[in-house]
Design an enzyme around this catalytic site. Structure first.
Site, short mmCIF file in Angstrom:
data_model
loop_
_atom_site.label_atom_id
_atom_site.label_comp_id
_atom_site.label_asym_id
_atom_site.label_seq_id
_atom_site.Cartn_x
_atom_site.Cartn_y
_atom_site.Cartn_z
N HIS A 122 0.87 -1.18 0.00
CA HIS A 122 0.00 0.00 0.00
C HIS A 122 0.91 1.24 0.00
CE1 HIS A 122 -2.86 2.91 1.74
NE2 HIS A 122 -3.84 2.07 1.43
N ASP A 199 2.93 -4.86 8.11
CA ASP A 199 1.71 -4.05 7.97
C ASP A 199 0.51 -5.00 8.11
OD1 ASP A 199 -0.51 -2.72 7.07
OD2 ASP A 199 0.48 -1.80 5.34
N GLN A 202 -4.57 -5.24 6.72
CA GLN A 202 -5.54 -6.15 6.09
C GLN A 202 -5.51 -7.55 6.68
OE1 GLN A 202 -7.88 -5.28 3.97
NE2 GLN A 202 -7.19 -3.19 3.62
N LYS A 225 -10.69 -0.87 10.32
CA LYS A 225 -10.87 -2.00 9.40
C LYS A 225 -11.26 -3.26 10.17
CE LYS A 225 -7.38 -0.21 6.20
NZ LYS A 225 -8.17 0.28 5.07
N CYS A 363 -4.67 2.45 -3.75
CA CYS A 363 -3.40 2.93 -3.15
C CYS A 363 -2.27 1.93 -3.37
CB CYS A 363 -3.55 3.24 -1.66
SG CYS A 363 -4.66 4.58 -1.34
C1 LIG Z 1 -2.31 -2.85 3.54
C2 LIG Z 1 -2.68 -1.47 3.99
N1 LIG Z 1 -1.75 -0.72 4.59
C3 LIG Z 1 -2.02 0.52 5.05
C4 LIG Z 1 -3.28 1.06 4.91
C5 LIG Z 1 -3.55 2.43 5.45
O1 LIG Z 1 -4.45 2.34 6.52
P1 LIG Z 1 -5.05 3.65 7.21
O2 LIG Z 1 -5.70 4.43 6.10
O3 LIG Z 1 -6.05 3.12 8.18
O4 LIG Z 1 -3.93 4.37 7.83
C6 LIG Z 1 -4.27 0.33 4.28
C7 LIG Z 1 -5.61 0.90 4.07
O5 LIG Z 1 -6.35 0.50 3.21
C8 LIG Z 1 -3.97 -0.98 3.82
O6 LIG Z 1 -4.89 -1.73 3.23
#
Ligand SMILES: Cc1ncc(COP(=O)(O)O)c(C=O)c1O
Length: 405
Positions: A122, A199, A202, A225, A363
């Protein structure tokens, strides 16, 4: 077996019509819906306990502090963290990664160092490292994808050099739903003494996560999430990094003593939590964890896995549909395109039938470049989704394909 009706009753938002159809919410990868217990916990906090935390002698302040710190304990227990001080409240995954990147940039990352990421990261797990690399002559190296769009773990070994300082990788791809083989990553990282940032944005909503067993250096995720509120998430630091990560975001609350000449910072989580935190958010996050515990994370995984396998099979039977990252080893997410059609058109028409999907690059523009596509349509599941919803979605997807052709 889960009692689907009982679960759905706890999510009042699902009980509405969109464009005359029952809402089918397949956009959980972006944010999940919130059960009544989470909504009530936040509302009750503001109704009964709102006050600023820490350094307050009055009763309400002590109550709010207790609720905030109890939430930290609930979350630490859920992730099987030894010391609850290893759980730092942040604004979410993005904020957590920035906190690590800015901290490491202070005394760990040196000019010309290298960081390894994967092709399916992401943007949140690319940009902080890229910014550091641009300012410090650093280099980002990327684990490529194989033909089946899984990661090429063999090539990871070749990417490592004596300048590699970190592997920052997602546990589940938010676009493809593929689950990273963390054991492979860790065995290579440990052999070369390289810290790992995982990370979990997900993975945490779908899978059991035991941070002692995972044994990574940094873990990050977002409450919104995983049935919790927006604007709150966590950064887990291993015991070593809890002691060694420099403060990069100073402010009230992070300190032990301050003079104009010098500041001594607090130890533990507070060191990294400047200013008034999202107290109600922490309370809501803990309520979301209670909800997950009540249902059982393994039951959530099994239910969503059944939905993924079911939907993936039905979608691959439609000749016009291309499913990306087709695999049995997925968590909650399927990305697809309709041949010759723009994902926005497919998503817009599905919305006419009350089906909420996400469209675009999610993203993950570098992944889109690797797949040589502009974007995908993404469906992503939560515990309240059903096979009947998938049947309706498949029926309407076929209709949309006919309309567009
Ligand atoms: C794999 C991953 N990393 C980071 C993020 C960023 O999360 P946040 O917008 O809650 O900071 C997301 C959000 O969709 C994500 O799917």
């Amino acid at each position: 077996m889960i009692d689907q009706n009982k679960i759905r009753e706890q999510f009042p938002i699902l009980n509405q019509k969109i464009n005359g159809y029952d809402l089918i919410y397949f956009d959980n990868g972006a944010t999940s819906q919130k059960p009544l217990t989470v909504i009530d916990s936040i509302s009750n906090y503001y109704k009964n306990s709102n006050s600023n935390i820490h350094r307050g002698v009055h009763t309400l302040s002590r109550t709010a502090t207790e609720l905030f710190e109890k939430s930290r304990k609930t979350i630490a227990n859920y992730f099987n963290v030894k010391n609850d001080q290893q759980i730092i409240f942040t604004a979410g995954t993005t904020d957590s990664i920035n906190l690590v990147a800015n901290g490491l940039a202070k005394n760990y990352l040196k000019r010309g160092d290298e960081i390894i990421l994967s092709t399916y990261e992401h943007h949140s797990n690319i940009l902080p490292w890229q910014l550091w690399a641009e300012e410090n002559g650093g280099k980002l190296k990327v684990i490529p994808l194989l033909e089946d769009q899984s990661l090429d773990y063999v090539s990871l070994e070749k990417l490592i050099s004596d300048k590699t300082k970190l592997i920052a990788i997602t546990q589940v791809s938010n676009t493809l739903g593929l689950i990273t083989d963390l054991e492979k990553i860790k065995s290579i990282a440990q052999k070369n003494n390289i810290p790992v940032l995982l990370d979990g944005a997900q993975s945490a909503p779908h899978m059991a996560i035991d941070l002692q067993k995972l044994d990574v250096d940094f873990f990050v995720c977002s409450a919104h999430k995983m049935y919790g509120p927006t604007g709150i998430g966590l950064l887990y630091l291993s015991e070593k990094w809890l002691k060694e990560l420099p403060v990069s975001k100073p402010g009230g609350g992070t300190i032990k003593t301050v003079t104009f000449e010098k500041t001594e910072y607090a130890e533990g989580a507070l060191r990294f939590e400047p200013g008034t935190p999202h107290i109600a958010g922490a309370v809501g996050f803990a309520a979301a964890i209670d909800f997950i515990n009540e249902v059982g994370i393994q039951k959530i995984f099994d239910h969503e896995d059944e939905l993924v396998q079911y939907a993936q099979l039905k979608m691959t039977e439609i000749p016009e549909v291309i499913v990306y990252g087709k695999s049995a080893h997925k968590a909650g997410v399927i990305s697809f395109n309709v041949k010759g059609q723009h994902p926005f058109d497919v998503g817009t028409l599905l919305d006419k039938y009350g089906i909420a999907v996400r469209t675009g690059h999610h993203c993950t523009q570098p992944l889109m470049q690797c797949l040589t596509i502009q974007g995908t349509v993404r469906i992503s599941f939560a515990i309240y989704n059903t096979k009947q919803e998938i049947d309706f979605f498949i029926e309407k997807l076929k209709k949309v394909i006919t309309m567009l052709s």
